[in-house]
Design a protein around this motif. Structure first.
Motif, mmCIF file in Angstrom:
data_model
loop_
_atom_site.group_PDB
_atom_site.id
_atom_site.type_symbol
_atom_site.label_atom_id
_atom_site.label_comp_id
_atom_site.label_asym_id
_atom_site.label_seq_id
_atom_site.Cartn_x
_atom_site.Cartn_y
_atom_site.Cartn_z
ATOM 1 N N ILE A 1 0.847 -1.199 0.000
ATOM 2 C CA ILE A 1 0.000 0.000 0.000
ATOM 3 C C ILE A 1 0.881 1.247 0.000
ATOM 4 O O ILE A 1 1.673 1.449 0.920
ATOM 5 N N THR B 1 -3.504 -0.440 -13.278
ATOM 6 C CA THR B 1 -3.959 -1.229 -12.127
ATOM 7 C C THR B 1 -3.648 -0.497 -10.818
ATOM 8 O O THR B 1 -2.540 -0.016 -10.625
ATOM 9 N N THR B 2 -4.643 -0.423 -9.936
ATOM 10 C CA THR B 2 -4.490 0.298 -8.672
ATOM 11 C C THR B 2 -4.461 -0.681 -7.494
ATOM 12 O O THR B 2 -4.846 -1.841 -7.644
ATOM 13 N N PRO B 3 -4.022 -0.199 -6.318
ATOM 14 C CA PRO B 3 -4.045 -1.064 -5.131
ATOM 15 C C PRO B 3 -5.440 -1.624 -4.844
ATOM 16 O O PRO B 3 -5.580 -2.792 -4.498
ATOM 17 N N ILE C 1 -6.204 -4.625 -6.971
ATOM 18 C CA ILE C 1 -5.554 -5.864 -6.531
ATOM 19 C C ILE C 1 -6.232 -6.383 -5.268
ATOM 20 O O ILE C 1 -6.486 -7.581 -5.127
ATOM 21 N N TRP D 1 5.283 2.156 -12.433
ATOM 22 C CA TRP D 1 3.979 1.740 -11.918
ATOM 23 C C TRP D 1 4.151 1.096 -10.548
ATOM 24 O O TRP D 1 3.426 1.414 -9.596
ATOM 25 N N HIS E 1 2.602 2.606 -7.070
ATOM 26 C CA HIS E 1 1.374 1.968 -6.590
ATOM 27 C C HIS E 1 1.583 0.905 -5.526
ATOM 28 O O HIS E 1 0.624 0.478 -4.903
ATOM 29 N N CYS E 2 2.775 0.447 -5.352
ATOM 30 C CA CYS E 2 2.938 -0.760 -4.525
ATOM 31 C C CYS E 2 4.022 -0.652 -3.464
ATOM 32 O O CYS E 2 4.454 -1.676 -2.932
ATOM 33 N N ILE E 3 4.486 0.546 -3.148
ATOM 34 C CA ILE E 3 5.566 0.660 -2.163
ATOM 35 C C ILE E 3 4.996 1.154 -0.836
ATOM 36 O O ILE E 3 4.423 2.237 -0.771
ATOM 37 N N PRO E 4 5.165 0.374 0.224
ATOM 38 C CA PRO E 4 4.564 0.754 1.504
ATOM 39 C C PRO E 4 5.261 1.976 2.110
ATOM 40 O O PRO E 4 6.427 2.250 1.835
ATOM 41 N N ALA E 5 4.510 2.664 2.954
ATOM 42 C CA ALA E 5 5.003 3.897 3.572
ATOM 43 C C ALA E 5 6.321 3.666 4.313
ATOM 44 O O ALA E 5 7.216 4.516 4.283
ATOM 45 N N TRP F 1 2.544 -5.643 -18.725
ATOM 46 C CA TRP F 1 1.673 -4.605 -18.151
ATOM 47 C C TRP F 1 1.147 -3.653 -19.243
ATOM 48 O O TRP F 1 0.064 -3.109 -19.127
#
Lengths: 559, 559
Positions: free
Chosen positions: A349, A411-413, A416, B343, B347-351, B388
């Motif tokens: 996230i 594609t968004t979180p 998924i 992308w 969209h997918c890297i945590p805080a 993708w």
């Protein structure tokens, strides 16, 4: 005193034990109390003095004295909270994680409490999630296949390393002195009932689901155990018992000592022990075939009742009297559900979502659900196989892994996230269809556990994907309520309880008002997506393309 | 004045134009200047006065006056920076995005500059990434297949909606008045050279790669164009030209007006126009078969030279004189590379990773690379299909999408990041193997573009996966350097330039010292993983399981 009677259910979990006090007439929860085990899950070092004893990876132990402390802390507490007299409590039931087992002396003394064994990890309670007995499980399975043992089919063709004889064989393999010193090897569930009543009575649920026992055929033959290990030949007669008590029976009355621990009256009825998942079935109102109870949390445990024994692909077990006396209890499972969502929330996230959630004053999970709930089925263009933690039912294969397909640069979180939830719903549909192919009917679903209450979207997706109404158990403490119900049955109607668990369920169990009903338009889309899921499921799960295993093999070789 | 001579390269990009001033003897970059187009990419509203003209989705236009302003701003600027005299600059070359085309009058006046056409979007420059001509591309492909047009094979069996005749047909379909008013339809590359020299000379690179022309067979037959649209029958003779000039030739000298714009001398040699990717090949030292140049950015463009025309599955095009005069230039491509990584980062890297990166004082990308670089090949247990953004070479299928397999509850962001990089490397290996199967040798790789310099791990992975040495172009502005090289060739050796691009490459182009060499142990693992990649590639990419398309179809139906 208004004539009300009460039953107490004690639910022994992984980190804590919980007691609830329930009014038998209504099922109303009057009081509850939790005790966090002093020694928790022991997975690094034994809680002993002197030179530290470090555990190997995959080990998970508990301290049996924490169970006694649970009784001592929580039962007096609920009595005090409710302000009732001990004689108003007519019965106690307990449920436990399983298989959680320990070696004890003939009088019930745990070996780990004896100085000569205390520093040996094998003398302690092996918790359900002790995963260090995989070599033993492999041997159990290979030997059973070689000898064409008929009981193997009752367990979807595979015995888990978590189960009773894998743990037993590990003790024998690695600590024969503990095996020899143990007069009894026993489920913790049965051990705590023994501590309450002074009598050792083993329950049909853990015997059936975890120890390869069946009402009609008993345990596997001595020859089979001998083939596993010469010392194991007489294990049942030496260390277990061939007398198994169906759940729903009375195990005995509280001893004087147990009455002192609990502040209850000596002689108070105690029910035969039960398992947390299975005890939830009648507490979710299900005492008859046709409705499937799903305990939804990190994983899902699916339970459904039938009139006859059926072989269903990949189930965890089928046990006569295993859930409701007189019926066959079928259990299946998905090994990863809530923990896949948690993995996603923890690892995938982006920071901006955390900021947005904070601004909106909601949790990240709520934000994701709000975003994902705006979508129509199929709109994200994704499909997943929900095997992040392997697949229990119906493929029984821990070597499988997760798959996501259909990703684009858009594609968004939340896309998924929704796809992962849907994948677990498809996984449940595979299980339902396996049951129905074998004449075990599943007309309706009933949920309990942590997931359902927080996830309206998830509930609707499950209804849409499976095409079945989906309801939720009214109690937030379904297992503890179930144990209290069995306590009321152990006491019987003359004491103000009930004579059968069916009667108890009628009066004490309930469902929430809300019903998630399948929406025809969604179902149509999900039927198409499920067809695609099933094709990938079979392609990757049934040996046509073993890439998931090859990847794990390469990983293990290079690591 | 020390007798040094200079050439200028002007690289027209998507958002800006850039001039570099290069010393011809050494290839050294003396000065550089960037002009950000005043009207940028026009994809929402035309930059006109009065009632606003809104563009439809997928449109992308440019303003040709921005190109003239690029000359006016950047060339005087590099001269001033370097402090040299106009006569010391012997030649100019330009490169452009392609296919970027516009309708003009016979004298070169863009229709969009005429009041009667200015408010019609079709009168403006259609930028390479204008994607609104897909129906026209579909018609071009279907008609070509029906008529068994032989040239279709040169383009991997599919003409892109980005290319010249798709855009032309869209003008005719949607704005016949613009089509009629246009005396010429021309690549912007050729148009800017026309503006510099006063003569319309069309280059072999865009004609070959974007307009279905070949040196031996010319354009498709009039009958084919007539089948597309009756008004298109004579399009080549009416609006294009059958005279095509090979890159490397002199297009003419600067006009008086262009000399005024640029502060250069009238008559300064101007090279035949070129394309940004293709002009980079000699600037990356490659002028012979056997070494593949990869322009690595959001996507990868792969270029390799051959002595003979070969049909290679799924390439973007093969053009004689298309890259280096006298050789066949083969182009292939991966439609998603850097943009997949972007992308993932977005969209997918945590805080917590952002926090950790900040603490360490590095970018999130650097943090991820640092973590992923600790791994051995295969250690993460993942495999991805890098689709993708669809697949250009070799499958030529925009309907494909991304796949990730092997995920577990222990999978981390750096695991996925590394798996995505590896997937793009496998994609390049598929292209290399397609070339080699058809006798187009690829012995070594040379990278240019934004990605290679920031990604040492990526470079090593590509070397390991492909089993080939991987080098990097020395220039940070490889396309502009290439254009300057062609400018030096247009001037010739007597003026202080070179007579061939080969000579220019020898003196002006260079590689960085570092060479990424395949590591045998890594290659062994990647060979095994590539086998699995290829199997999934063929299973999902060649029609055995069309789930990716089904998912997009369902998505489109429900949206």
């Amino acid at each position: 005193m208004d004539g009300s009677k009460y039953a107490i259910g004690v639910d022994f979990g992984t980190e804590s034990g919980r007691a609830v006090l329930i009014e038998t007439k209504t099922g109303k929860e009057i009081a509850g109390s939790v005790y966090y085990y002093q020694n928790g899950v022991i997975d690094e070092q034994l809680p002993v003095e002197g030179h530290p004893i470090t555990l190997e990876p995959e080990w998970a132990l508990q301290d049996p004295e924490d169970y006694i402390r649970t009784f001592q802390k929580t039962i007096p507490d609920v009595l005090a909270q409710a302000g009732i007299q001990p004689e108003e409590v007519i019965g106690i039931g307990i449920d436990f994680t399983a298989c959680t087992m320990l070696p004890v002396k003939r009088d019930g003394t745990p070996l780990c409490t004896l100085p000569e064994h205390r520093r040996n990890p094998h003398s302690w309670v092996k918790l359900w999630k002790h995963h260090a007995a995989q070599p033993e499980a492999d041997k159990i399975n290979a030997t059973a296949r070689r000898m064409a043992e008929p009981w193997l089919n009752r367990y979807g063709g595979k015995i888990s390393s978590e189960w009773f004889f894998a743990k037993t064989l590990q003790i024998l393999d690695e600590a024969p002195e503990i095996y020899n010193a143990a007069d009894r090897l026993i489920e913790a569930a049965d051990w705590v009932v023994w501590q309450l009543t002074g009598v050792e009575k083993r329950n049909s649920c853990t015997a059936g689901y975890k120890a390869m026992w069946s009402k009609r055929e008993g345990y596997p033959k001595d020859d089979y155990f001998k083939a596993l290990h010469p010392r194991l030949e007489k294990v049942v007669d030496e260390k277990l018992s061939r007398t198994i008590y169906p759940i729903g029976e009375n195990a005995g009355g509280l001893t004087a000592q147990a009455a002192e621990w609990t502040h209850l009256k000596e002689g108070t009825a105690v029910a035969i022990a039960n398992v947390d998942a299975h005890v939830s079935v009648p507490a979710a109102t299900v005492t008859e075939p046709g409705r499937m109870v799903m305990i939804m949390g990190t994983s899902i445990c699916h339970m459904v009742l039938g009139e006859e024994e059926q072989r269903v692909e990949g189930m965890c077990g089928v046990v006569e009297d295993g859930i409701i006396p007189g019926l066959f209890g079928f259990e299946a499972g998905q090994s990863g559900v809530g923990d896949i969502f948690a993995w996603f929330l923890n690892h995938c996230i982006p920071a901006e979502y955390c900021i947005e959630a904070e601004k909106r004053g909601v949790s990240v999970h709520q934000l994701l659900e709000a975003k994902a709930a705006l979508q129509k089925p199929g709109q994200h263009g994704l499909l997943a196989l929900d095997w992040w933690n392997g697949n229990r039912s119906v493929l029984v294969d821990v070597g499988l892994s997760g798959l996501l397909i259909g990703a684009t640069l858009g594609t968004t979180p939340e896309d998924i996230y929704r796809a992962l939830i849907e994948a677990t719903a498809y996984g449940t549909r595979v299980i339902i269809e396996a049951f129905e192919r074998n004449d075990v009917k599943v007309d309706e679903l009933v949920a309990c556990g942590g997931l359902p209450e927080q996830n309206k979207m998830l509930m609707q997706i499950y209804a849409d994907v499976t095409g079945r109404n989906f309801k939720i158990s009214a109690s937030k403490q379904t297992p503890a309520l179930g144990s209290a119900m069995f306590g009321a049955v152990a006491a019987g109607s003359r004491a103000g309880g009930y004579d059968t668990i069916l009667d108890a369920a009628k009066h004490m169990a309930g469902l929430k008002d809300e019903v998630y009903q399948p929406i025809a338009e969604n179902q149509k889309t999900y039927d198409r997506l499920y067809t695609e899921y099933l094709r990938l499921h079979d392609y990757f799960g049934r040996g046509e393309n073993d890439v998931m295993k090859t990847l794990k093999q390469i990983r293990d070789e290079v690591s």
